[in-house]
Design an enzyme around this catalytic site. Structure first.
Site, mmCIF file in Angstrom:
data_model
loop_
_atom_site.group_PDB
_atom_site.id
_atom_site.type_symbol
_atom_site.label_atom_id
_atom_site.label_comp_id
_atom_site.label_asym_id
_atom_site.label_seq_id
_atom_site.Cartn_x
_atom_site.Cartn_y
_atom_site.Cartn_z
ATOM 1 N N ASP A 178 -29.128 -2.216 2.073
ATOM 2 C CA ASP A 178 -28.638 -0.970 1.489
ATOM 3 C C ASP A 178 -29.712 -0.400 0.577
ATOM 4 O O ASP A 178 -29.910 -0.881 -0.535
ATOM 5 C CB ASP A 178 -27.343 -1.260 0.721
ATOM 6 C CG ASP A 178 -26.754 -0.021 0.067
ATOM 7 O OD1 ASP A 178 -27.160 1.097 0.425
ATOM 8 O OD2 ASP A 178 -25.881 -0.176 -0.807
ATOM 9 N N LYS A 203 -23.722 5.769 1.275
ATOM 10 C CA LYS A 203 -24.378 4.622 1.908
ATOM 11 C C LYS A 203 -23.670 3.312 1.579
ATOM 12 O O LYS A 203 -23.419 2.498 2.458
ATOM 13 C CB LYS A 203 -25.834 4.491 1.429
ATOM 14 C CG LYS A 203 -26.763 5.543 1.922
ATOM 15 C CD LYS A 203 -28.211 5.153 1.611
ATOM 16 C CE LYS A 203 -28.461 4.898 0.132
ATOM 17 N NZ LYS A 203 -28.258 6.090 -0.716
ATOM 18 N N THR A 204 -23.367 3.142 0.288
ATOM 19 C CA THR A 204 -22.751 1.878 -0.112
ATOM 20 C C THR A 204 -21.369 1.741 0.520
ATOM 21 O O THR A 204 -21.009 0.678 1.024
ATOM 22 C CB THR A 204 -22.670 1.802 -1.643
ATOM 23 O OG1 THR A 204 -23.994 1.884 -2.150
ATOM 24 C CG2 THR A 204 -22.045 0.507 -2.092
ATOM 25 N N GLU A 235 5.408 -11.812 6.516
ATOM 26 C CA GLU A 235 4.386 -12.356 5.626
ATOM 27 C C GLU A 235 3.108 -12.741 6.378
ATOM 28 O O GLU A 235 1.991 -12.500 5.909
ATOM 29 C CB GLU A 235 4.951 -13.578 4.894
ATOM 30 C CG GLU A 235 4.105 -14.012 3.726
ATOM 31 C CD GLU A 235 4.840 -15.007 2.817
ATOM 32 O OE1 GLU A 235 5.712 -15.741 3.331
ATOM 33 O OE2 GLU A 235 4.542 -15.024 1.619
ATOM 34 N N LEU A 282 1.086 -9.649 6.900
ATOM 35 C CA LEU A 282 0.544 -9.166 5.625
ATOM 36 C C LEU A 282 -0.658 -10.009 5.211
ATOM 37 O O LEU A 282 -1.650 -9.493 4.701
ATOM 38 C CB LEU A 282 1.611 -9.218 4.530
ATOM 39 C CG LEU A 282 2.858 -8.355 4.768
ATOM 40 C CD1 LEU A 282 3.791 -8.440 3.566
ATOM 41 C CD2 LEU A 282 2.489 -6.904 5.034
ATOM 42 N N ARG A 283 -0.577 -11.318 5.441
ATOM 43 C CA ARG A 283 -1.688 -12.194 5.063
ATOM 44 C C ARG A 283 -2.977 -11.768 5.762
ATOM 45 O O ARG A 283 -4.029 -11.697 5.160
ATOM 46 C CB ARG A 283 -1.375 -13.640 5.462
ATOM 47 C CG ARG A 283 -0.397 -14.316 4.531
ATOM 48 C CD ARG A 283 -0.015 -15.698 5.042
ATOM 49 N NE ARG A 283 0.902 -16.309 4.098
ATOM 50 C CZ ARG A 283 1.869 -17.146 4.440
ATOM 51 N NH1 ARG A 283 2.049 -17.479 5.696
ATOM 52 N NH2 ARG A 283 2.651 -17.654 3.521
ATOM 53 N N ARG A 314 -31.221 15.236 -11.281
ATOM 54 C CA ARG A 314 -32.001 14.017 -11.524
ATOM 55 C C ARG A 314 -32.408 13.351 -10.219
ATOM 56 O O ARG A 314 -33.525 12.872 -10.076
ATOM 57 C CB ARG A 314 -31.205 13.061 -12.408
ATOM 58 C CG ARG A 314 -31.383 13.409 -13.881
ATOM 59 C CD ARG A 314 -30.443 12.674 -14.798
ATOM 60 N NE ARG A 314 -30.432 11.216 -14.584
ATOM 61 C CZ ARG A 314 -29.666 10.403 -15.299
ATOM 62 N NH1 ARG A 314 -28.890 10.878 -16.251
ATOM 63 N NH2 ARG A 314 -29.661 9.114 -15.047
ATOM 64 N N ALA A 319 -25.491 9.134 -3.423
ATOM 65 C CA ALA A 319 -24.256 9.930 -3.331
ATOM 66 C C ALA A 319 -23.994 10.473 -1.934
ATOM 67 O O ALA A 319 -23.312 11.471 -1.765
ATOM 68 C CB ALA A 319 -24.253 11.074 -4.341
#
Lengths: 490, 534
Positions: free
Chosen positions: B147, B67-68, B427, B430-431, B212, B64
């Site tokens: 990780d 890290k991920t 476009e 956006l791509r 925990r 929490a």
């Protein structure tokens, strides 16, 4: 009766009605703000924290003398200026020198009340000038170059900045490496105005005394200054502590600082050899080398060798044929970069200047009026080229000896970065074909040397207002061009 | 057990590896074949970049602490730059070993764990490290992101030493918080959605979870080993300590990226500009037609209505009534058609910024030419283009790769932006931006489609992003599929992007979700390719 808290937040309607004016904008803004909300409202927020557009940053240097503070300050000013971010360095030493041009070390003794008073007055004058300078909407980043060695002094600067709505970013260069300090003392400080005309040995000795005076009171940036935005660079980057970066522009400055190194090195730049388009007077295109261009390609390895000796080199070229052909006999590793391609002249690609003047008379004039910002129809401006060269510059700062074979406009932009040339001059700089330029960055300015291959070529230089054909001028390959001089220390 | 294959790990761990699909954020997929990444500047013989050598980035930090999130964001950016990067989540390996329902022993993270726990722990670590070294040594990987919690100084030293033997540098990135509120917020948003906490009050669930963690990982030492390369991020990047990291271009680049990263989540919306009066002209900068104006209004209203209904949903799900919508900022290019498409929203008080880097792909010689005409005039170029539509450049044109390189500052500002963001652009732009956020391969990017009757919404999450489409109703049908101002560069029909969704199905089980369900659920962000056009 309205409570005091109500008046501190802007009325809701004011926030909702906030609308930037988007019309007055340069054609290719990069990190430059599109709009500024200065003056009347002093509204730095849009209800959601600081906006990038609103930032004005004071970069405050911190550190003992001879830690490379001025070098860093100068490089940052040049880099930002090149990106069209108006930056200016305020050197407190210059303010102090108006009262005491050549003080000895005793002047810097903290128990010397008169010296202390004069130095504080110099700092106040510099900060006052800086605040005044920030009133102009385009002025974005100021660098306050002084030792700022005590917490009290830094707190005072932060409070001054906060009161004016200016962000402060403290940059400390903390270094205990004797070799680096000594070379700084020798190379830089013995040429300082404080010691002009004095015996270098005596000067160095006095300067070391002065450093000792500062060491007595010096306080490094630490935990109890955690509310400040700062970047502390320890031993030339061995450790860097970055605290409370608030926006992209600050992160950009910090990233640039982290990429700087101070090892001696040089950069060689050359245009490609004369091309078939140069002969016919056309611009742009992707033409092959002419016979004389080919001669230059063959002569280049020797020309480089004469200048660089046996130094390890890497060659960078553009992706266009004429640069690859020019570099092909060089016995070094080669990388080609799209970012080094010539300025794209859009609809004018492949035309001669005379044809452009005839077909697009208005454009031709517009370009002469503001060559830096003029963007060819469907093509690029010098400003656009600078944007795409930015990663190249970062890579150049990280690298050591590099030879770049590129094109006239791109070369002008790279040259402008190293020499700090102004935007109204750099697009007009004459860079003849078949010439190798060597740039060596030094502490306060970049040294330049030009070597000529003595292989004739047409001149592709066009003076303002002229639509001259590319001319065969023997002397243009031999004479020194009108150089734009590099900046001197402020 | 020792011969457990990575495939088994993949099958047992739902998120470990997915089939290639542009609908799903592909950040956890290993690229199947060698191809240059979106913004890669050049390739070297080894496939590695910048002569920076190989690096393991090992995360350090209690659960929490983000890290991920940091690992995934960093991998996304590095891959986009063309650095071959893969994330190895130790948690995925752990779950694969003990099974989805299984629990690791209570003393698994303890310093004085029982022999059986130590054995299990070592076995899991060994497998993960073997995979990392295999990726770096035999698959041309350049950066492996490991990780894991890495809580002890001794363990970190040993790790760095082990990789050093293989001539691999280790750089530690620690996420740590001194501000309890950040931790609690993080737990609330990502950790307590698990079935264990159904029916709990959020505050109680947060406290239970933290208790925990503390019981399970009682020993934790912050990184202070000055001989190691490390970056310490304190309180979500408020303070960053960079130690001994000037060993290469990539390490500095990583720090720069981290300085712009924040962990607050916000939505990104993509939409097209309206149609113009001078449809076929790239170089001319035409204003919106009446139809384009109409589109701008309908698009804006659809977006506002969608945001409002999402907001109501949140309140229904228990968010406080007073919680406000996140402010919305709009970015456009400097082209008139995008600026004018934004002006409806601007008049409503939304903030608009023009970004010059967001101008469309330069079509070069293909301007104003139909696909048929291009095939007639430049058959050789078309053939080259079909080989590699991402990197090939028509004469005097930009490739998608050129476009991606020039968009880099936009990518970083995108990470820094804290408001919700609507991007109105061509476009082609956006791509590339979608490709960054969803980790699409260079191969897929030129084929992505953004029909004009849809706004694409990217919803961020720490493990992976997801995309959603918002329909704009009442548009004249001829506006929708085609893009009249489009550059008609022919792209090859591609078999790799199927209009069927992979939808996060783990490799191996292979049951594709029917198209309709995805469409109805708004889970199919993009149609396939040019060949599916009517």
């Amino acid at each position: 009766m309205p409570s005091a808290t109500e008046s501190s937040s802007p009325p809701k309607e004011a926030v909702e009605q906030y609308r930037p004016n988007l019309m007055n904008q340069s054609p290719a803004e990069f990190m430059r703000p599109t709009t500024r909300t200065r003056g009347t409202s002093n509204a730095k927020t849009n209800g959601v924290g600081v906006q990038v557009e609103d930032t004005r940053i004071c970069v405050v240097m911190v550190g003992l003398p001879a830690r490379g503070k001025s070098l860093i300050a100068q490089k940052v000013v040049r880099y930002l200026g090149w990106l069209s971010i108006t930056a200016k360095c305020f050197n407190v030493g210059n303010y102090r020198r108006t009262a005491t041009p050549q003080p000895n070390a005793a002047f810097f003794d903290t128990s010397n009340k008169e010296g202390e008073r004069l130095r504080k007055a110099a700092a106040e004058a510099a900060v006052a000038d800086m605040v005044k300078w920030f009133k102009k909407p385009d002025n974005l980043i100021a660098i306050l170059d002084a030792t700022n060695s005590t917490k009290a002094r830094r707190r005072w600067i932060k409070e001054r900045c906060d009161a004016e709505g200016i962000e402060s970013l403290f940059v400390e260069s903390k270094c205990d490496d004797e070799d680096i300090i000594m070379s700084n003392i020798l190379e830089v400080k013995t040429t300082s105005p404080d010691y002009q005309g004095q015996d270098p040995e005596e000067a160095a000795k006095d300067f070391r005394e002065r450093i000792k005076m500062y060491e007595r009171v010096y306080e490094t940036l630490d935990e109890d200054e955690a509310d400040m935005t700062y970047c502390k660079i320890i031993d030339v980057g061995a450790q860097v502590i970055i605290n409370r970066i608030q926006d992209y522009l600050q992160s950009r400055v910090v990233y640039y600082l982290m990429n700087l190194h101070i090892k001696p090195r040089s950069i060689w730049i050359s245009r490609h050899g004369e091309s078939m388009y140069n002969l016919s007077g056309q611009i742009g295109g992707d033409a092959d080398l002419s016979t004389r261009g080919e001669m230059y390609a063959k002569a280049l390895p020797d020309l480089v060798k004469q200048s660089a000796g046996d130094l390890p080199l890497t060659v960078w070229t553009s992706t266009l044929k004429r640069t690859a052909q020019t570099a092909r006999y060089l016995p070094y590793e080669k990388l080609s970069w799209k970012a080094l391609d010539e300025l794209d002249s859009g609809v004018c690609d492949g035309l001669t200047y005379a044809e452009i003047a005839q077909n697009y008379p208005e454009d031709f004039k517009a370009r002469d009026d503001d060559k830096y910002n003029y963007r060819y129809l469907g093509g690029e401006s010098y400003r656009d080229v600078v944007i795409r060269l930015e990663p190249i510059i970062m890579e150049l700062e990280r690298s050591e000896n590099i030879l770049i074979v590129t094109h006239q406009a791109v070369l002008r932009c790279i040259y402008a970065y190293f020499m700090g040339s102004p935007q109204d001059k750099s697009p007009w700089m004459e860079v003849p074909l078949h010439t190798l330029i060597k740039l060596t960055p030094r502490a306060y300015k970049t040294e330049e040397e030009r070597m000529f291959a003595n292989i004739p070529a047409v001149s592709t230089f066009r003076e303002k207002g002229s639509k001259a054909q590319h001319q065969e001028t023997e002397e243009s390959t031999r004479r020194n061009s009108p150089m734009i001089s590099g900046e001197a220390k402020a | 057990m020792d011969t457990l294959l990575t495939a088994d790990v993949a099958a047992k761990s739902l998120n470990f590896r997915r089939r290639s699909s542009t609908y799903v954020d592909a950040i956890h997929d290993l690229p199947e074949k060698e191809s240059m990444a979106p913004a890669q500047l050049y390739s070297t013989e080894s496939g590695r970049l910048f002569h920076s050598g190989r690096i393991v980035i090992a995360t350090v930090g209690l659960p929490a602490r983000g890290k991920t999130h940091t690992s995934v964001a960093l991998a996304r950016y590095l891959r986009w730059l063309g650095v071959k990067t893969h994330i190895f989540h130790l948690g995925d390996y752990r779950r694969a070993f003990v099974g989805a329902k299984g629990e690791v022993p209570d003393d698994y993270f303890h310093v004085n764990a029982s022999t059986s726990s130590v054995l299990l722990r070592n076995k899991i670590l060994k497998k993960c490290r073997e995979d990392i070294l295999n990726f770096l040594n035999h698959e041309n990987g350049q950066i492996a992101i490991y990780d894991a919690v890495n809580p002890l100084a001794g363990g970190r030293r040993a790790l760095a030493k082990e990789f050093e033997k293989h001539n691999v540098q280790t750089m530690f990135i620690e996420s740590t918080c001194t501000d309890e509120r950040i931790i609690e917020e993080n737990v609330r948003s990502v950790k307590i959605s698990s079935p264990d906490y159904i029916g709990w009050k959020p505050e109680d669930a947060v406290q239970d979870y933290l208790k925990r963690i503390n019981a399970r990982i009682p020993h934790y030492e912050t990184v202070e080993e000055s001989d190691l390369h490390y970056v310490k991020m304190i309180n979500a990047g408020e303070r960053v300590v960079v130690n001994n990291c000037a060993f290469g271009y990539l390490s500095q680049r990583i720090v720069f990226y981290l300085l712009n990263l924040h962990i607050k989540s916000r939505q990104t919306y993509f939409c097209r500009a309206g149609t113009t009066r001078d449809e076929e002209n790239y170089k001319g900068d035409a204003s919106l037609s009446a139809e384009g104006q109409d589109y701008a209004r309908k698009m804006s209203e659809a977006l506002i209505a969608h945001r409002e209904s999402e907001h109501q949903n949140l309140i229904k799900q228990g968010a406080p009534e007073s919680s406000a919508l996140k402010p919305l900022t709009i970015w456009t290019s400097t082209r008139k058609r995008t600026v004018e498409t934004a002006s409806y929203l601007e008049n409503k008080g939304y903030r608009v910024r023009q970004r010059s880097q967001m101008s469309q792909l330069n079509p070069g010689v293909c301007e104003k030419l139909s696909e048929r005409r291009i095939r007639e005039l430049f058959p050789d170029e078309v053939a080259k283009h079909e080989q590699d539509p991402y990197h090939h450049r028509y004469p005097r044109a930009e490739s998608y790769h050129d476009l991606a390189v020039r968009l880099e500052p936009i990518i970083l500002e995108l990470e820094r932006e804290q408001n919700d963001l609507l991007i109105i652009a061509h476009e082609s732009v956006l791509r590339v931006l979608y490709g960054y956020l969803m980790a699409c391969s260079a191969h897929d990017i030129p084929n992505l489609e953004f029909p004009r009757d849809e706004i694409i919404e990217i919803i961020p999450a720490s493990y992976n992003n997801s995309a959603k489409r918002i329909h704009i109703s009442d548009l004249p049908s001829r506006l929708v599929p085609g893009s009249p101002e489009d550059i008609k560069i022919p792209v090859p029909p591609s078999g790799t992007i199927s209009p069927l969704s992979g939808m996060g199905t783990p490799a191996g089980t292979g049951t594709a979700t029917p198209e309709t369900s995805g469409r109805e659920a708004g889970l199919l962000p993009l149609r396939g390719n040019i060949s599916t056009r009517p």
